[in-house]
Design a protein around this motif. Structure first.
Motif, PDB file in Angstrom:
ATOM      1  N   ALA A  50       0.828  -1.214   0.000  1.00  0.00           N
ATOM      2  CA  ALA A  50       0.000   0.000   0.000  1.00  0.00           C
ATOM      3  C   ALA A  50       0.857   1.256   0.000  1.00  0.00           C
ATOM      4  O   ALA A  50       0.479   2.276  -0.571  1.00  0.00           O
ATOM      5  CB  ALA A  50      -0.930   0.004   1.218  1.00  0.00           C
ATOM      6  N   GLY A  51       2.010   1.196   0.627  1.00  0.00           N
ATOM      7  CA  GLY A  51       2.878   2.370   0.693  1.00  0.00           C
ATOM      8  C   GLY A  51       3.783   2.455  -0.524  1.00  0.00           C
ATOM      9  O   GLY A  51       4.004   1.495  -1.255  1.00  0.00           O
ATOM     10  N   GLU A  52       4.293   3.653  -0.741  1.00  0.00           N
ATOM     11  CA  GLU A  52       5.203   3.857  -1.861  1.00  0.00           C
ATOM     12  C   GLU A  52       6.614   3.499  -1.416  1.00  0.00           C
ATOM     13  O   GLU A  52       7.025   3.839  -0.291  1.00  0.00           O
ATOM     14  CB  GLU A  52       5.152   5.327  -2.290  1.00  0.00           C
ATOM     15  CG  GLU A  52       5.948   5.610  -3.537  1.00  0.00           C
ATOM     16  CD  GLU A  52       5.772   7.052  -3.997  1.00  0.00           C
ATOM     17  OE1 GLU A  52       6.780   7.640  -4.397  1.00  0.00           O
ATOM     18  OE2 GLU A  52       4.639   7.562  -3.930  1.00  0.00           O
ATOM     19  N   ALA A  53       7.313   2.821  -2.250  1.00  0.00           N
ATOM     20  CA  ALA A  53       8.685   2.427  -1.922  1.00  0.00           C
ATOM     21  C   ALA A  53       9.572   3.666  -1.880  1.00  0.00           C
ATOM     22  O   ALA A  53       9.519   4.505  -2.792  1.00  0.00           O
ATOM     23  CB  ALA A  53       9.218   1.444  -2.953  1.00  0.00           C
TER      24      ALA A  53
END
Length: 159
Positions: A50-53
């Motif tokens: 869900a989070g951006e790398a």
């Protein structure tokens, strides 16, 4: 299928890297501990996806490559030092052999004293092998040291 076997596969299954085999599926349906571990791993995968790398710093790649080169250079220096010591030892052995050949009388006296002791223990065969055995032993020592240095250098450079 044991819990230990299934727990080894949980991360790969949760990440989608491994298919669920029928025996693993059967174990997950009957074992609440392994099913809970799979559910937790899937929640973690979902949260991570869900989070951006985060992006690596601009100098990260250059710093990693520089460190790899520095470590490789240190390793090669160590190989060079040890190889030079081995070569120096081999040269000293050759020089010692050459000096022994120049002083054949002393070498023969030493060899004859040694072989008298051996002949007392070993009989007539030791006396017959006396002139050849010293030469063969020296040649075998030189050959083994050369082969050992070659093997060692090849092994270190191929890593």
């Amino acid at each position: 299928m044991t819990c230990h076997d299934v727990l080894d596969l949980v991360d790969a299954i949760a990440g989608g890297d491994a298919d669920v085999a029928p025996d693993v599926r059967a174990h997950l349906e009957t074992c609440p501990g392994c099913a809970a571990a799979l559910a937790a791993a899937r929640r973690i995968e979902l949260a991570l996806s869900a989070g951006e790398a985060p992006l690596a710093p601009a100098t990260f790649t250059a710093a990693v490559i520089a460190r790899i080169r520095r470590e490789r250079w240190r390793s090669e220096q160590q190989v060079d030092r040890l190889f030079n010591v081995a070569i120096a030892a081999a040269i000293l052995l050759v020089i010692g052999g050459a000096l022994a050949l120049l002083n054949v009388g002393s070498v023969m006296n030493l060899a004859s004293g040694t072989w008298m002791l051996v002949s007392a223990l070993g009989g007539e065969a030791a006396l017959q092998a006396q002139p050849l055995l010293v030469t063969y032993a020296a040649a075998a020592g030189l050959l083994m040291s050369a082969l050992g240095m070659w093997w060692w250098a090849e092994r270190r450079l191929s890593v």
